[in-house]
Design an enzyme around this catalytic site. Structure first.
Site: not given
Ligand code: URA
Length: 229
Positions: A101
């Protein structure tokens, strides 16, 4: 391609270290010492570092220490993209191996090799991903047990695979999972009534991010590291 880009592609040297190595006279091209990082090398050249002949790159394998604020996409109208962290000629060829993310930091892999990418991301292959998770609230023992068994994510009909949980502080854990569903870690913690405040991936399979790479830096993987997957 530029000599420093080439060296960062085929050796363990990051681009800055490659420039320094060239400036120190450690690099020869067709037997001549070349000190300029912007010297253009080509496939027919014999390029040596410390008198050791280097190969021309075939597939590319890199790790990046992703900073917050960068998105894992090939283009984005509003935000910087992780491929911007590499020289343009490399970034254009690379695929992102499992997305993080925008606000997540840490270990991200990039490659030109589709089969290798598949081995890391396909649900059919077992590959642990470890996240350091800062939580809004202290984590309870029952929540840890639920995560270790598997939790039902919002909108899914099957439990997540059992996770490994290591408590680091009252509101900080290492969470190791094998899946990579959309927002998986945040949704897993939401499923046990908590909230992720910060998320950092520090390990994929046996490959650790380590201390040597600061946020925003990248390096080529060694052949041993490529062979982990
Ligand atoms: N899980 C998440 O919620 N976000 C990420 O960036 C990676 C794994």
């Amino acid at each position: 391609m530029r000599l420093d880009f080439y060296l960062s592609h085929v050796t363990e040297l990051a681009r800055k270290a490659a420039k320094i190595a060239a400036a120190k006279g450690r690099v020869t091209v067709n037997g001549e010492v070349v000190k300029k990082a912007n010297y253009m090398v080509q496939q027919s050249d014999q390029i040596c570092l410390d008198a050791e002949l280097l190969a021309w790159p075939s597939e590319g394998y890199y790790l990046v220490n992703k900073p917050a604020g960068y998105v894992c996409a090939n283009q984005d109208p509003e935000h910087p993209i992780v491929l911007d962290l590499l020289p343009a000629h490399l970034g254009q060829q690379l695929n992102i191996v499992g997305r993080l993310d925008k606000d997540t930091t840490g270990l991200l892999l990039l490659t030109t090799d589709g089969q290798w990418l598949h081995r890391i991301t396909s649900p059919r292959h077992v590959c642990d991903k470890r996240y350091r998770v800062h939580l809004a609230d202290p984590i309870l023992d029952e929540a840890i047990q639920q995560l270790e068994v598997g939790v039902l994510l919002n909108g899914e009909d099957q439990l997540t695979k059992p996770a490994k949980v290591e408590r680091l502080a009252s509101n900080e854990i290492y969470l190791t999972i094998q899946e990579g569903k959309y927002h998986q870690v945040k949704r897993m913690l939401a499923a046990v009534g908590n909230r992720v405040e910060a998320l950092h991936r520090d390990q994929i399979g046996p490959l650790q991010l380590g201390e040597g790479i600061s946020a925003g830096e990248y390096r080529a993987l060694t052949s041993d590291e490529v062979a982990y997957f």
